[in-house]
Design a protein around this motif. Structure first.
Motif, PDB file in Angstrom:
ATOM      1  N   THR A  14       0.670  -1.202  -0.073  1.00 27.75           N
ATOM      2  CA  THR A  14      -0.011   0.003   0.028  1.00 27.75           C
ATOM      3  C   THR A  14       0.813   1.370  -0.188  1.00 27.75           C
ATOM      4  N   GLN A  15       0.440   2.295  -0.887  1.00 25.97           N
ATOM      5  CA  GLN A  15       0.872   3.588  -0.579  1.00 25.97           C
ATOM      6  C   GLN A  15      -0.113   4.348   0.187  1.00 25.97           C
ATOM      7  N   SER A  16       0.373   4.819   1.088  1.00 25.41           N
ATOM      8  CA  SER A  16      -0.757   5.640   2.280  1.00 25.41           C
ATOM      9  C   SER A  16      -0.147   6.884   2.444  1.00 25.41           C
ATOM     10  N   GLN A  17      -1.270   7.750   2.222  1.00 23.68           N
ATOM     11  CA  GLN A  17      -0.915   9.313   2.593  1.00 23.68           C
ATOM     12  C   GLN A  17      -0.991   9.525   4.209  1.00 23.68           C
ATOM     13  N   GLN A  18      -1.834   8.391   4.790  1.00 26.41           N
ATOM     14  CA  GLN A  18      -1.647   8.440   6.178  1.00 26.41           C
ATOM     15  C   GLN A  18      -0.382   7.993   6.704  1.00 26.41           C
ATOM     16  N   ARG A  19       0.370   8.383   7.605  1.00 27.16           N
ATOM     17  CA  ARG A  19       1.659   7.937   7.691  1.00 27.16           C
ATOM     18  C   ARG A  19       1.509   7.050   8.945  1.00 27.16           C
ATOM     19  N   GLY A  20       1.793   5.743   9.115  1.00 28.17           N
ATOM     20  CA  GLY A  20       1.986   5.046  10.512  1.00 28.17           C
ATOM     21  C   GLY A  20       3.026   5.339  10.772  1.00 28.17           C
ATOM     22  N   ILE A  21       4.150   5.694  10.193  1.00 21.16           N
ATOM     23  CA  ILE A  21       5.495   5.882  10.903  1.00 21.16           C
ATOM     24  C   ILE A  21       5.980   7.410  10.514  1.00 21.16           C
ATOM     25  N   LEU A  22       6.211   8.134  11.525  1.00 17.28           N
ATOM     26  CA  LEU A  22       6.474   9.504  11.299  1.00 17.28           C
ATOM     27  C   LEU A  22       7.929  10.019  11.261  1.00 17.28           C
ATOM     28  N   LEU A  23       8.420  10.773  10.496  1.00 15.97           N
ATOM     29  CA  LEU A  23       9.717  11.302  10.489  1.00 15.97           C
ATOM     30  C   LEU A  23       9.933  12.708  10.722  1.00 15.97           C
ATOM     31  N   SER A  24      10.647  13.340  11.480  1.00 16.27           N
ATOM     32  CA  SER A  24      10.786  14.686  11.687  1.00 16.27           C
ATOM     33  C   SER A  24      11.672  15.025  10.539  1.00 16.27           C
ATOM     34  N   GLU A  25      11.756  16.300  10.138  1.00 18.86           N
ATOM     35  CA  GLU A  25      12.524  16.935   9.249  1.00 18.86           C
ATOM     36  C   GLU A  25      13.993  16.593   9.378  1.00 18.86           C
ATOM     37  N   ALA A  26      14.628  16.674  10.496  1.00 17.95           N
ATOM     38  CA  ALA A  26      16.031  16.305  10.556  1.00 17.95           C
ATOM     39  C   ALA A  26      16.217  14.808  10.174  1.00 17.95           C
ATOM     40  N   ALA A  27      15.233  13.861  10.736  1.00 18.25           N
ATOM     41  CA  ALA A  27      15.509  12.427  10.554  1.00 18.25           C
ATOM     42  C   ALA A  27      15.315  12.266   8.966  1.00 18.25           C
ATOM     43  N   LEU A  28      14.528  13.072   8.330  1.00 16.81           N
ATOM     44  CA  LEU A  28      14.460  12.914   6.882  1.00 16.81           C
ATOM     45  C   LEU A  28      15.559  13.218   6.067  1.00 16.81           C
ATOM     46  N   ARG A  29      15.994  14.311   6.573  1.00 18.49           N
ATOM     47  CA  ARG A  29      17.338  14.849   5.916  1.00 18.49           C
ATOM     48  C   ARG A  29      18.674  13.976   6.099  1.00 18.49           C
TER      49      ARG A  29
END
Length: 118
Positions: free
Chosen positions: A5-20
């Motif tokens: 599944t490609q979900s817009q609702q995110r079950g795992i969240l990332l902070s901007e710092a973690a994504l970077r």
């Protein structure tokens, strides 16, 4: 057979710092990997977090996929039972830095922050 599944609702969240940071680490490897996040038995509190890059071809129909502007986070559904709502953050402090997990499902966590109990 269902697709992952490609979900817009995110079950795992990332902070901007973690994504970077995960994008930086992925780019250093020179391959367009996704990030697999899961749990396994072990650790000080009973279950430990696992996180690693993997080729997107290994995504299975049993996986949930969360898209962050083209960067995919993947988790198997069994792990997601323990991880749903997890916030993954990153801090570059000299002491206590690195990735940090904030799990709303954890009833206890160990001092290192890498394992939890439910």
């Amino acid at each position: 057979m269902t697709q992952a599944t490609q979900s817009q609702q995110r079950g795992i969240l990332l902070s901007e710092a973690a994504l970077r940071q995960v994008k930086f680490l992925r780019d250093k490897q020179g391959t367009d990997f996704c990030l697999r996040v899961g749990v396994r038995q072990g650790g000080c509190s009973g279950m430990s977090y696992m996180m690693d890059f993997e080729d997107a071809s290994k995504i299975t129909p049993e996986d949930e996929v969360f898209d962050y502007d083209g960067f995919q986070i993947v988790s198997d559904r069994k792990s997601l039972l323990y991880l749903y709502g997890l916030m993954l953050d990153y801090n570059d402090a000299m002491i206590g830095g690195g990735f940090q997990f904030t799990n709303p499902n954890a009833s206890q966590t160990c001092g290192c922050g890498k394992s939890f109990g439910v």
